[in-house]
Design a protein around this motif. Sequence first.
Motif, PDB file in Angstrom:
ATOM      1  N   VAL A 120      27.090  72.294  53.936  1.00 33.68           N
ATOM      2  CA  VAL A 120      25.835  71.538  53.125  1.00 33.68           C
ATOM      3  C   VAL A 120      24.837  72.370  52.962  1.00 33.68           C
ATOM      4  N   ILE A 121      24.633  72.204  51.724  1.00 31.65           N
ATOM      5  CA  ILE A 121      23.557  73.130  51.220  1.00 31.65           C
ATOM      6  C   ILE A 121      22.180  72.278  51.288  1.00 31.65           C
ATOM      7  N   ILE A 122      21.088  73.210  51.850  1.00 34.45           N
ATOM      8  CA  ILE A 122      19.820  72.559  52.086  1.00 34.45           C
ATOM      9  C   ILE A 122      18.760  73.691  51.627  1.00 34.45           C
ATOM     10  N   PRO A 123      18.124  73.353  50.419  1.00 32.30           N
ATOM     11  CA  PRO A 123      17.004  74.210  50.032  1.00 32.30           C
ATOM     12  C   PRO A 123      15.812  74.222  51.245  1.00 32.30           C
ATOM     13  N   THR A 124      15.372  75.340  51.347  1.00 26.74           N
ATOM     14  CA  THR A 124      14.175  75.304  52.268  1.00 26.74           C
ATOM     15  C   THR A 124      12.878  75.851  51.583  1.00 26.74           C
ATOM     16  N   PRO A 125      11.759  75.401  52.017  1.00 31.15           N
ATOM     17  CA  PRO A 125      11.453  74.652  53.256  1.00 31.15           C
ATOM     18  C   PRO A 125      12.135  72.997  53.128  1.00 31.15           C
ATOM     19  N   TYR A 126      12.407  72.621  54.281  1.00 33.43           N
ATOM     20  CA  TYR A 126      13.036  71.208  54.313  1.00 33.43           C
ATOM     21  C   TYR A 126      12.726  70.285  55.335  1.00 33.43           C
ATOM     22  N   ILE A 148       7.545  80.421  46.889  1.00 34.32           N
ATOM     23  CA  ILE A 148       6.323  79.852  46.543  1.00 34.32           C
ATOM     24  C   ILE A 148       5.943  79.808  45.166  1.00 34.32           C
ATOM     25  N   GLU A 149       6.327  80.860  44.344  1.00 35.90           N
ATOM     26  CA  GLU A 149       6.235  81.134  43.046  1.00 35.90           C
ATOM     27  C   GLU A 149       7.006  79.902  42.186  1.00 35.90           C
ATOM     28  N   ASN A 150       7.982  79.253  42.749  1.00 37.69           N
ATOM     29  CA  ASN A 150       8.617  78.274  42.231  1.00 37.69           C
ATOM     30  C   ASN A 150       8.183  76.919  42.821  1.00 37.69           C
ATOM     31  N   LYS A 151       7.142  76.834  43.551  1.00 38.07           N
ATOM     32  CA  LYS A 151       6.720  75.610  44.080  1.00 38.07           C
ATOM     33  C   LYS A 151       7.744  75.275  45.279  1.00 38.07           C
ATOM     34  N   TYR A 152       8.374  76.127  45.910  1.00 35.33           N
ATOM     35  CA  TYR A 152       9.401  76.038  46.914  1.00 35.33           C
ATOM     36  C   TYR A 152      10.561  75.065  46.411  1.00 35.33           C
ATOM     37  N   LYS A 153      10.901  75.075  45.049  1.00 29.47           N
ATOM     38  CA  LYS A 153      11.979  74.411  44.342  1.00 29.47           C
ATOM     39  C   LYS A 153      13.214  74.943  44.068  1.00 29.47           C
ATOM     40  N   ILE A 154      14.547  74.807  44.410  1.00 28.65           N
ATOM     41  CA  ILE A 154      15.575  75.275  44.244  1.00 28.65           C
ATOM     42  C   ILE A 154      15.903  75.584  42.602  1.00 28.65           C
ATOM     43  N   THR A 155      16.308  76.649  42.244  1.00 28.58           N
ATOM     44  CA  THR A 155      16.639  76.857  40.877  1.00 28.58           C
ATOM     45  C   THR A 155      18.208  76.539  40.571  1.00 28.58           C
ATOM     46  N   PHE A 170      24.798  68.137  49.268  1.00 29.01           N
ATOM     47  CA  PHE A 170      23.543  68.805  49.069  1.00 29.01           C
ATOM     48  C   PHE A 170      22.524  67.961  49.392  1.00 29.01           C
ATOM     49  N   MET A 171      21.369  68.249  50.157  1.00 27.28           N
ATOM     50  CA  MET A 171      20.465  67.471  50.702  1.00 27.28           C
ATOM     51  C   MET A 171      18.977  68.069  50.437  1.00 27.28           C
ATOM     52  N   PHE A 172      18.286  67.224  49.662  1.00 28.49           N
ATOM     53  CA  PHE A 172      16.744  67.532  49.305  1.00 28.49           C
ATOM     54  C   PHE A 172      15.936  66.356  49.279  1.00 28.49           C
ATOM     55  N   SER A 173      14.715  66.509  49.177  1.00 26.49           N
ATOM     56  CA  SER A 173      13.692  65.329  48.936  1.00 26.49           C
ATOM     57  C   SER A 173      12.682  65.928  47.739  1.00 26.49           C
ATOM     58  N   SER A 174      12.464  64.667  47.335  1.00 29.73           N
ATOM     59  CA  SER A 174      11.281  64.851  46.029  1.00 29.73           C
ATOM     60  C   SER A 174      10.701  63.514  45.984  1.00 29.73           C
ATOM     61  N   PRO A 175       9.434  63.568  46.124  1.00 33.38           N
ATOM     62  CA  PRO A 175       8.413  64.675  46.826  1.00 33.38           C
ATOM     63  C   PRO A 175       8.862  64.963  48.152  1.00 33.38           C
ATOM     64  N   CYS A 176       8.692  66.491  48.475  1.00 31.74           N
ATOM     65  CA  CYS A 176       9.171  67.033  49.460  1.00 31.74           C
ATOM     66  C   CYS A 176       8.154  67.137  50.626  1.00 31.74           C
ATOM     67  N   ASN A 177       8.979  66.971  51.782  1.00 30.67           N
ATOM     68  CA  ASN A 177       8.201  67.110  52.858  1.00 30.67           C
ATOM     69  C   ASN A 177       8.895  68.184  53.687  1.00 30.67           C
ATOM     70  N   PRO A 178       8.019  69.656  53.647  1.00 27.33           N
ATOM     71  CA  PRO A 178       6.809  69.607  54.041  1.00 27.33           C
ATOM     72  C   PRO A 178       5.823  70.226  52.689  1.00 27.33           C
ATOM     73  N   GLY A 180       5.166  69.189  49.695  1.00 26.41           N
ATOM     74  CA  GLY A 180       4.707  68.083  48.366  1.00 26.41           C
ATOM     75  C   GLY A 180       5.016  68.578  47.286  1.00 26.41           C
ATOM     76  N   SER A 181       6.053  69.346  46.984  1.00 29.91           N
ATOM     77  CA  SER A 181       6.699  69.518  45.543  1.00 29.91           C
ATOM     78  C   SER A 181       7.257  68.423  45.029  1.00 29.91           C
ATOM     79  N   VAL A 182       7.432  68.468  43.779  1.00 29.20           N
ATOM     80  CA  VAL A 182       7.966  67.254  43.162  1.00 29.20           C
ATOM     81  C   VAL A 182       8.818  67.753  41.903  1.00 29.20           C
ATOM     82  N   TYR A 183      10.141  67.293  41.780  1.00 28.15           N
ATOM     83  CA  TYR A 183      10.821  67.941  40.890  1.00 28.15           C
ATOM     84  C   TYR A 183      10.719  67.136  39.519  1.00 28.15           C
ATOM     85  N   SER A 184      10.522  67.924  38.477  1.00 28.58           N
ATOM     86  CA  SER A 184      10.458  67.192  37.088  1.00 28.58           C
ATOM     87  C   SER A 184      11.792  66.707  36.721  1.00 28.58           C
TER      88      SER A 184
END
Length: 399
Positions: A120-126, A148-155, A170-178, A180-184
């Motif tokens: 199971v792939i989990i981008p961090t922070p998560y 942090i340079e990519n606002k903690y979002k996986i590429t 694959f597990m992720f959140s948007s907006p993200c806890n912790p 606050g990043s949001v995927y466009s």
Amino acid sequence: MKEMELAERLSRISEPQTIKMAKLSRELKAQGIDIVDLSIGEPDFDTPAHIREAAKKAIDEGFTHYTPVAGIPELRKAVVHKLQRDNGLEYTPDQIVVSTGAKQSIANAVLSIINPGDEVIIPTPYWVTYSELVKLCQGEVVFVPCSIENKYKITPAQLEAAITPKTKLFMFSSPCNPTGSVYSKEELKALADVFAKHPQIYIMADEIYEYINYVGKHESIAQFEGIQERTIIINGLSKGFAMTGWRLGYLAAPKAVAKAAENIQSQFTSATSSITQRAAVAALNGDLTTADAMVAEFRKRRAFVFEQLSSIAGLKLIEPDGAFYMFPDVSAFFGKSYDGEVINNADDVCMYLLHKVNVSTVTGAAFEQPNCIRLSYATSMAKLEEGMKRLKAGFAQLS
């Protein structure tokens, strides 16, 4: 005589740091210590009146009996309507399972999908619960550190590199806890293009903070061609409708996954509260006026807290695009000390802030980002003003 033993599976999971810090805060408050609690992710607003009235009406009408495991028909229809109205996604009621909070929805999904050895792939922070549930199922967690340079979002490149023949979810959140990043929409499309090459992978999209978004319309990865059939959307009412104590979440998923989740839930809790379900119908079918007002207040708090934290030399942080958290990098303070006690890591920073500064936060190590701490601004401006004052003084006295 042989000692009685508990189940081995308990060794694979641990108490969430978020709950641990909230517990410590309550214990210190009970001792009469004035703690500013910035650890808990809970809106400080009351549930809107029209939702409360729907619950009262349900009680008065005697709507107090067991309901179908997956939720009452009118609530499942309300979720379908919400997904079409807000997200442009078409579902049927038999693809919806209502649970006792979004956490149970996530558990139902993971238990339905993961076998021992599945990756199971989990981008961090998560969010802390994702990995614990995977471990409970004896799956293999594959963390992908995000910068942090990519606002903690996986590429897309990071995602592609993490996929193996054993990848199942694959597990992720948007907006993200912790963070606050949001995927466009563009960022999600790029990830969807990677998933298109790997049809064996399910996607769990945690959208519980959907309405707490400061940058525009929420985007769901399920909108892209061929992706909805593999996506489990997790959502609920705790954040956007200030209904944390009501305990209601839901998932929208492929029919086979939804049926599996319903079967699992039938053996654990059965249906969630009948009263809460009636209240949820009113929430989902109503307008978002109260949610918008709450977000407007969060926006003011976000601006204040970001400005205050940015003025503390040594902290490194991004301005969050959603949710109600700040996630500053505090590594500049590692090696510093106070009263002879050396700060070695983010855990030490949190304990120092709690016991010496009387501010409760959560270590970033809980979210697989050991250089950071998480602060919630889901509390009153008066408490935030006092909390920021204490943090400034607390970091300044480390040397």
